[in-house]
Design an enzyme around this catalytic site. Sequence first.
Site, PDB file in Angstrom:
ATOM      1  N   ALA A 170       0.794  -1.282  -0.002  1.00  0.00           N
ATOM      2  CA  ALA A 170      -0.065  -0.085   0.094  1.00  0.00           C
ATOM      3  C   ALA A 170       0.848   1.320  -0.006  1.00  0.00           C
ATOM      4  O   ALA A 170       0.412   2.374  -0.030  1.00  0.00           O
ATOM      5  CB  ALA A 170      -0.826   0.129   1.120  1.00  0.00           C
ATOM      6  N   GLY A 226       1.806   3.129  -5.938  1.00  0.00           N
ATOM      7  CA  GLY A 226       1.344   2.542  -7.147  1.00  0.00           C
ATOM      8  C   GLY A 226      -0.186   2.080  -6.941  1.00  0.00           C
ATOM      9  O   GLY A 226      -0.883   2.797  -6.271  1.00  0.00           O
ATOM     10  N   SER A 265      -1.202 -10.243 -13.859  1.00  0.00           N
ATOM     11  CA  SER A 265      -0.918  -9.307 -14.874  1.00  0.00           C
ATOM     12  C   SER A 265      -1.279  -9.881 -16.321  1.00  0.00           C
ATOM     13  O   SER A 265      -1.256 -11.200 -16.485  1.00  0.00           O
ATOM     14  CB  SER A 265       0.663  -9.033 -14.924  1.00  0.00           C
ATOM     15  OG  SER A 265       1.494  -8.690 -15.870  1.00  0.00           O
ATOM     16  N   TYR A 307       8.970 -13.573 -14.115  1.00  0.00           N
ATOM     17  CA  TYR A 307       7.898 -12.647 -14.020  1.00  0.00           C
ATOM     18  C   TYR A 307       6.347 -12.991 -14.325  1.00  0.00           C
ATOM     19  O   TYR A 307       5.498 -13.203 -13.642  1.00  0.00           O
ATOM     20  CB  TYR A 307       8.027 -11.253 -14.245  1.00  0.00           C
ATOM     21  CG  TYR A 307       7.057 -10.348 -13.981  1.00  0.00           C
ATOM     22  CD1 TYR A 307       6.696 -10.177 -12.319  1.00  0.00           C
ATOM     23  CD2 TYR A 307       6.057  -9.797 -14.766  1.00  0.00           C
ATOM     24  CE1 TYR A 307       5.672  -9.124 -12.282  1.00  0.00           C
ATOM     25  CE2 TYR A 307       4.995  -8.864 -14.455  1.00  0.00           C
ATOM     26  CZ  TYR A 307       4.790  -8.564 -13.280  1.00  0.00           C
ATOM     27  OH  TYR A 307       3.654  -7.980 -12.913  1.00  0.00           O
ATOM     28  N   PRO A 360      -3.631  -6.329 -14.961  1.00  0.00           N
ATOM     29  CA  PRO A 360      -3.361  -5.038 -15.757  1.00  0.00           C
ATOM     30  C   PRO A 360      -2.183  -5.334 -16.862  1.00  0.00           C
ATOM     31  O   PRO A 360      -1.265  -6.025 -16.675  1.00  0.00           O
ATOM     32  CB  PRO A 360      -3.000  -3.970 -14.558  1.00  0.00           C
ATOM     33  CG  PRO A 360      -2.917  -4.732 -13.523  1.00  0.00           C
ATOM     34  CD  PRO A 360      -2.947  -5.878 -13.566  1.00  0.00           C
TER      35      PRO A 360
HETATM   36  P1  NDP Z   1       5.075  -0.481  -7.291  1.00  0.00           P
HETATM   37  O1  NDP Z   1       6.479  -0.762  -7.529  1.00  0.00           O
HETATM   38  O2  NDP Z   1       4.554   1.164  -7.462  1.00  0.00           O
HETATM   39  O3  NDP Z   1       4.309  -1.067  -6.023  1.00  0.00           O
HETATM   40  C1  NDP Z   1       4.736  -2.232  -5.591  1.00  0.00           C
HETATM   41  C2  NDP Z   1       4.150  -2.376  -3.953  1.00  0.00           C
HETATM   42  O4  NDP Z   1       4.633  -3.579  -3.617  1.00  0.00           O
HETATM   43  C3  NDP Z   1       5.053  -1.306  -3.237  1.00  0.00           C
HETATM   44  O5  NDP Z   1       3.980  -0.762  -2.428  1.00  0.00           O
HETATM   45  C4  NDP Z   1       5.939  -2.205  -2.467  1.00  0.00           C
HETATM   46  O6  NDP Z   1       6.068  -1.708  -1.143  1.00  0.00           O
HETATM   47  C5  NDP Z   1       5.281  -3.656  -2.346  1.00  0.00           C
HETATM   48  N1  NDP Z   1       6.314  -4.604  -2.243  1.00  0.00           N
HETATM   49  C6  NDP Z   1       7.013  -5.074  -2.710  1.00  0.00           C
HETATM   50  N2  NDP Z   1       7.848  -6.142  -2.221  1.00  0.00           N
HETATM   51  C7  NDP Z   1       7.372  -6.294  -1.088  1.00  0.00           C
HETATM   52  C8  NDP Z   1       7.189  -7.074   0.202  1.00  0.00           C
HETATM   53  N3  NDP Z   1       8.481  -8.163  -0.098  1.00  0.00           N
HETATM   54  N4  NDP Z   1       6.721  -6.929   1.115  1.00  0.00           N
HETATM   55  C9  NDP Z   1       5.816  -6.313   1.048  1.00  0.00           C
HETATM   56  N5  NDP Z   1       5.654  -5.161   0.315  1.00  0.00           N
HETATM   57  C10 NDP Z   1       6.224  -5.302  -0.869  1.00  0.00           C
HETATM   58  O7  NDP Z   1       4.206  -1.384  -8.494  1.00  0.00           O
HETATM   59  P2  NDP Z   1       2.833  -1.509  -8.797  1.00  0.00           P
HETATM   60  O8  NDP Z   1       1.923  -0.891  -7.979  1.00  0.00           O
HETATM   61  O9  NDP Z   1       2.813  -1.333 -10.519  1.00  0.00           O
HETATM   62  O10 NDP Z   1       2.514  -3.160  -8.580  1.00  0.00           O
HETATM   63  C11 NDP Z   1       1.372  -3.554  -7.594  1.00  0.00           C
HETATM   64  C12 NDP Z   1       1.368  -5.159  -8.263  1.00  0.00           C
HETATM   65  O11 NDP Z   1       0.546  -4.994  -9.640  1.00  0.00           O
HETATM   66  C13 NDP Z   1       2.313  -5.952  -8.477  1.00  0.00           C
HETATM   67  O12 NDP Z   1       2.068  -7.236  -8.104  1.00  0.00           O
HETATM   68  C14 NDP Z   1       2.778  -6.059 -10.003  1.00  0.00           C
HETATM   69  O13 NDP Z   1       3.305  -7.197 -10.553  1.00  0.00           O
HETATM   70  C15 NDP Z   1       1.408  -5.767 -10.496  1.00  0.00           C
HETATM   71  N6  NDP Z   1       1.410  -5.380 -11.855  1.00  0.00           N
HETATM   72  C16 NDP Z   1       1.853  -4.100 -12.207  1.00  0.00           C
HETATM   73  C17 NDP Z   1       1.966  -3.518 -13.540  1.00  0.00           C
HETATM   74  C18 NDP Z   1       2.451  -2.311 -14.009  1.00  0.00           C
HETATM   75  O14 NDP Z   1       2.938  -2.363 -15.404  1.00  0.00           O
HETATM   76  N7  NDP Z   1       3.175  -1.504 -13.054  1.00  0.00           N
HETATM   77  C19 NDP Z   1       0.961  -4.411 -14.400  1.00  0.00           C
HETATM   78  C20 NDP Z   1       0.503  -5.586 -14.076  1.00  0.00           C
HETATM   79  C21 NDP Z   1       0.529  -6.017 -12.737  1.00  0.00           C
HETATM   80  P3  NDP Z   1       7.575  -1.751  -0.199  1.00  0.00           P
HETATM   81  O15 NDP Z   1       8.388  -1.146  -1.059  1.00  0.00           O
HETATM   82  O16 NDP Z   1       7.169  -0.309   0.671  1.00  0.00           O
HETATM   83  O17 NDP Z   1       7.430  -2.846   0.526  1.00  0.00           O
HETATM   84  C1  8X3 Z   2       3.252  -5.612 -15.727  1.00  0.00           C
HETATM   85  C2  8X3 Z   2       2.832  -5.737 -17.070  1.00  0.00           C
HETATM   86  O1  8X3 Z   2       3.619  -6.315 -19.485  1.00  0.00           O
HETATM   87  O2  8X3 Z   2       5.396  -4.805 -18.142  1.00  0.00           O
HETATM   88  O3  8X3 Z   2       2.889  -6.743 -14.969  1.00  0.00           O
HETATM   89  O4  8X3 Z   2       4.924  -7.253 -17.864  1.00  0.00           O
HETATM   90  S1  8X3 Z   2       4.146  -6.248 -18.189  1.00  0.00           S
END
Ligand code: NDP
Ligand code: 8X3
Length: 254
Positions: free
Chosen positions: A9, A12, A135, A148, A178
């Site tokens: 949280a 993103g 994803s 991934y 997404p």
């Molecule tokens: P961000 O990098 O902006 O956010 C990722 C979040 O995950 C951060 O809040 C981070 O918090 C948290 N996180 C990472 N590792 C850990 C951990 N070990 N324990 C607890 N929290 C963790 O990325 P997004 O918001 O884009 O990603 C969110 C989700 O959406 C992911 O699962 C990603 O795979 C998925 N997604 C993203 C896409 C994109 O293109 N952005 C597309 C499709 C899916 P902190 O570092 O503070 O722990």
């Molecule tokens: C993130 C989307 O296309 O960069 O999950 O892998 S992509």
Amino acid sequence: MSTIFITGASSGIGRATAERFLEGKWRVVAAGRREERLRALAEKHPGMVLPLTLDVRDKDAVNAAFASLPAPFDAIDALVNNAGLALGVEPAQVCNPDDWNVMVDTNIKGVLHCTRAVLPLMTARNAGHIINLGSIAGSYAYVGGNVYGATKAFVEQFSRNLRCDLHGTNVRVTNIEPGLLETEFTLVRLKGNAEKAAELYEGAEPLHPEDIAECIWWAVNRPPHVNICRIEVMPVCQRNGATEVWRGAPKKPA
Ligand code: NDP
Ligand code: 8X3
């Protein structure tokens, strides 16, 4: 008042989802590793946010966190398994295999730890909703997507299997998938290379985290007899690719 537990949280999609549910008057358990960001969210919404410093890879810490949630944050109506990451864009034959472990530990095991910790609470109340962040990379293969994408394919199959195990209860499961989306995700994937991260979005309008937060809000707020199983979302500028045929001699070994 309902309560949602969101992993990741601090940034993103997770942060946007927290804001969306707070706007809808839900309480939020905001979990992540960057404590100061979670505290800032809690200070912005007094009494409505429980900031929780948590690494989802740590099973014991996850179990302890769910077991010791203070009232009124202990009655969890929805869990968003959002914490996740990609590391690297190199092909499997040359990438750093340590990155694979981090992705498996976070995107697969982290989801398992949180889901297993919350399920008994939900089945005991015969209510609840698990929302997983898959994803499009779990459905469509691309160069450098290797582990991934595989972790996100796991998320989809796990979501389907969870629905089998929970059949006969009122607990719902949704997988949100997404496509191109601008968050810190790309900066993390490219290990801090901001210039290269910006190139990915250049000339395109990617999804915004709020677009996905809205999908989650919508899925959770369907009537209780409706389970939205899977939502695939891409920006208009993106489509999935065709298959490719390699012609000529094989590539030289790396
Ligand atoms: P961000 O990098 O902006 O956010 C990722 C979040 O995950 C951060 O809040 C981070 O918090 C948290 N996180 C990472 N590792 C850990 C951990 N070990 N324990 C607890 N929290 C963790 O990325 P997004 O918001 O884009 O990603 C969110 C989700 O959406 C992911 O699962 C990603 O795979 C998925 N997604 C993203 C896409 C994109 O293109 N952005 C597309 C499709 C899916 P902190 O570092 O503070 O722990
Ligand atoms: C993130 C989307 O296309 O960069 O999950 O892998 S992509």
